[in-house]
Design a protein around this motif. Structure first.
Motif, PDB file in Angstrom:
ATOM      1  N   HIS A 128      40.779  41.684  28.772  1.00  0.00           N
ATOM      2  CA  HIS A 128      40.944  40.233  28.684  1.00  0.00           C
ATOM      3  C   HIS A 128      41.014  39.745  27.237  1.00  0.00           C
ATOM      4  O   HIS A 128      41.010  38.535  26.998  1.00  0.00           O
ATOM      5  CB  HIS A 128      39.818  39.533  29.445  1.00  0.00           C
ATOM      6  CG  HIS A 128      39.827  39.858  30.912  1.00  0.00           C
ATOM      7  ND1 HIS A 128      40.651  39.218  31.812  1.00  0.00           N
ATOM      8  CD2 HIS A 128      39.130  40.778  31.636  1.00  0.00           C
ATOM      9  CE1 HIS A 128      40.457  39.714  33.031  1.00  0.00           C
ATOM     10  NE2 HIS A 128      39.540  40.660  32.940  1.00  0.00           N
ATOM     11  N   LEU A 170      32.117  33.216  37.877  1.00  0.00           N
ATOM     12  CA  LEU A 170      33.565  33.405  37.805  1.00  0.00           C
ATOM     13  C   LEU A 170      34.274  32.800  39.008  1.00  0.00           C
ATOM     14  O   LEU A 170      35.302  32.120  38.865  1.00  0.00           O
ATOM     15  CB  LEU A 170      33.872  34.900  37.692  1.00  0.00           C
ATOM     16  CG  LEU A 170      35.327  35.273  37.398  1.00  0.00           C
ATOM     17  CD1 LEU A 170      35.834  34.552  36.153  1.00  0.00           C
ATOM     18  CD2 LEU A 170      35.462  36.783  37.231  1.00  0.00           C
ATOM     19  N   TYR A 185      37.264  29.645  39.351  1.00  0.00           N
ATOM     20  CA  TYR A 185      38.503  29.615  40.135  1.00  0.00           C
ATOM     21  C   TYR A 185      38.581  28.332  40.974  1.00  0.00           C
ATOM     22  O   TYR A 185      39.602  27.656  41.003  1.00  0.00           O
ATOM     23  CB  TYR A 185      38.554  30.829  41.067  1.00  0.00           C
ATOM     24  CG  TYR A 185      39.103  32.095  40.431  1.00  0.00           C
ATOM     25  CD1 TYR A 185      40.449  32.424  40.546  1.00  0.00           C
ATOM     26  CD2 TYR A 185      38.270  32.963  39.730  1.00  0.00           C
ATOM     27  CE1 TYR A 185      40.958  33.587  39.977  1.00  0.00           C
ATOM     28  CE2 TYR A 185      38.762  34.121  39.158  1.00  0.00           C
ATOM     29  CZ  TYR A 185      40.103  34.430  39.285  1.00  0.00           C
ATOM     30  OH  TYR A 185      40.593  35.570  38.709  1.00  0.00           O
ATOM     31  N   SER A 223      35.127  37.211  32.831  1.00  0.00           N
ATOM     32  CA  SER A 223      35.929  38.235  33.501  1.00  0.00           C
ATOM     33  C   SER A 223      35.723  39.597  32.853  1.00  0.00           C
ATOM     34  O   SER A 223      35.579  40.615  33.542  1.00  0.00           O
ATOM     35  CB  SER A 223      37.415  37.855  33.460  1.00  0.00           C
ATOM     36  OG  SER A 223      37.664  36.676  34.188  1.00  0.00           O
ATOM     37  N   CYS A 280      32.254  40.910  33.759  1.00  0.00           N
ATOM     38  CA  CYS A 280      32.249  41.457  35.117  1.00  0.00           C
ATOM     39  C   CYS A 280      32.919  42.820  35.164  1.00  0.00           C
ATOM     40  O   CYS A 280      32.448  43.731  35.865  1.00  0.00           O
ATOM     41  CB  CYS A 280      32.944  40.491  36.071  1.00  0.00           C
ATOM     42  SG  CYS A 280      32.000  38.980  36.429  1.00  0.00           S
ATOM     43  N   GLU A 301      35.579  43.118  39.701  1.00  0.00           N
ATOM     44  CA  GLU A 301      36.679  42.199  39.433  1.00  0.00           C
ATOM     45  C   GLU A 301      36.896  41.357  40.681  1.00  0.00           C
ATOM     46  O   GLU A 301      36.771  41.858  41.806  1.00  0.00           O
ATOM     47  CB  GLU A 301      37.948  42.976  39.071  1.00  0.00           C
ATOM     48  CG  GLU A 301      39.051  42.093  38.519  1.00  0.00           C
ATOM     49  CD  GLU A 301      40.133  42.923  37.849  1.00  0.00           C
ATOM     50  OE1 GLU A 301      40.340  42.778  36.632  1.00  0.00           O
ATOM     51  OE2 GLU A 301      40.768  43.730  38.554  1.00  0.00           O
TER      52      GLU A 301
END
Length: 321
Positions: A205, A268, A272, A298, A301, A307
Motif C-alpha cells: 500500500h 478498515l 469502506y 490496510s 492488516c 485483507e
C-alpha cells in the motif's frame, strides 16, 4: 398678621415632621428590596467553591491515547534507519512475553533452540473464501499466507535485516534462509527482505506503519526463546508446522488485531462503509474502489495476515444498517 405668621410656622413644622417620616419609610423599603450585602472576602470564597455536579462522561474519560502505549493506529511516518524499521507489531496485548531488562545468561542455547524445532502439523486448508484453517487451532483463520505477505510487499523490505538483540547481546542474520524457497523465488532479497533501510515503497500500500523490532524488545514483548523477530517470524514457523508454547499468545494478539472483532479489521471495514464502498477487489491494477481505503490500516492488516474480502464487507454493511 401675627395669627397668619403663627399658622405658617406651625404648618412648616408639621410638614417637616411629615417629610422626615416619609424619608425614613422610603429608606426602609429600599433596604428590604436590595439583596443583603456580602463582604468581598465572602464573595471570593464562593467563587472558588468546586461545582456541585460533574459529568460522568468527563469523569470517566481517560487521557488521550498514546500509540506507543495503546493499540491505536500505527504511525504513518517513514522509518529511515534500521533501528526504526517497522514490524507491524501491536502495542498492548494481554499475555505478553515476560519483560526483563537484564541480559540473558546463555544466548547461544536460545540460538540453538531456534533451529531445533520439528514440523509436527500439516499445512492449512484454504476454503472457497480464501481463508486458511489450521487443524490444531481452528480459531486462527488468516486469509494471507506468509508467502503472500512477503511477495506483495511488507515491513518496508527490512524485516529480515541483520538484527542486534540488546537482550541476547548477539546479532541475528540470515535466518530468512529457513523460509521455503518458493516463498522468495524471483524476489530481490536485498530489497524485499534484508534491506537495512525501511522503504515504504516496497509495501503493497506504499506507506510505512508499525514499530521496530528493537522497540518491542525494549518493551519486553518479544519471546526470545521462540522468535527473536516477533509476530511474523512466529507466523512463518507456525505455517511451516512448528507448534510451541507461544502459540496461544500470538493467536490471541492476531484475534485482537484482525480477528472477527479485531480492532484493525473493524476500523478498515468501517472506512469502506463510511465512504459508501460496497465492492472489494484483491490485487492487480484494477484493484477496484477499495484500493485507496485507509492505506496505513490496510498495510497493518496485511502484516497481520488479513485483507478485507467481499463476504466480510457484505456482512459489515448488513450489521451497520
Amino acid at each position: 398678621m401675627g395669627t397668619l405668621e403663627q399658622r405658617r410656622q406651625k404648618n412648616i413644622k408639621r410638614n417637616a415632621i411629615l417629610l422626615q417620616e416619609l424619608e425614613l419609610e422610603h429608606n426602609h423599603v429600599k433596604q428590604e428590596l436590595q439583596p443583603p450585602r456580602r463582604s468581598a472576602k465572602k464573595w471570593r470564597k464562593l467563587d472558588i467553591l468546586p461545582p456541585t455536579r460533574s459529568s460522568a462522561r468527563i469523569a470517566s474519560a481517560s487521557a488521550r491515547p498514546d500509540y506507543i502505549e495503546d493499540t491505536g493506529p500505527p504511525s504513518s511516518r517513514a522509518k529511515s534507519s534500521a533501528g526504526k524499521a517497522a514490524t507491524g507489531e501491536a502495542s498492548r496485548v494481554p499475555s505478553q512475553a515476560p519483560k526483563s531488562n537484564s541480559p540473558h545468561p546463555d544466548p547461544e542455547s536460545i540460538r540453538t533452540r531456534w533451529k531445533a524445532w520439528d514440523s509436527v502439523a500439516s499445512a492449512p486448508i484454504r476454503d472457497s473464501f480464501g481463508t486458511y484453517h489450521f487443524a490444531s487451532h481452528p480459531d486462527f483463520t488468516p486469509n494471507k499466507s506468509p508467502a503472500d505477505i512477503i511477495r506483495e510487499g511488507c515491513f518496508g523490505g527490512s524485516y529480515w535485516r541483520p538484527l542486534y538483540s540488546q537482550r541476547l547481546g548477539i546479532t541475528i542474520s540470515d535466518d530468512w534462509r529457513e523460509l521455503p524457497a518458493d516463498w522468495t523465488a524471483g524476489l530481490d532479497v536485498d530489497q524485499y527482505l534484508v534491506n537495512p533501510e525501511y522503504n515504504a515503497q516496497i509495501n503493497k500500500h506504499g506507506v510505512a506503519c508499525g514499530q521496530s523490532i528493537e522497540a518491542w524488545e525494549a518493551s519486553g514483548w518479544i519471546a526470545h526463546e521462540h522468535d527473536v523477530r516477533g509476530w511474523f517470524q512466529w507466523y512463518c514457523r507456525f505455517w511451516m508446522g512448528r507448534r510451541c508454547a507461544d502459540d496461544e499468545r500470538q493467536i490471541l494478539r492476531w484475534k485482537r488485531c484482525v480477528g472477527e472483532t479485531g480492532r484493525w479489521r473493524r476500523t478498515l471495514l468501517k472506512q469502506y462503509v463510511m465512504r459508501g464502498i460496497r465492492s472489494v477487489f484483491d490485487d492487480g491494477e484494477d484493484a477496484g474502489e477499495g484500493r485507496d481505503v485507509s492505506p496505513v490500516v490496510s498495510q497493518t492488516c496485511l502484516h497481520w495476515a488479513y485483507e478485507v474480502r467481499q463476504e466480510a464487507l457484505d456482512q459489515y454493511w448488513v450489521e451497520r444498517r
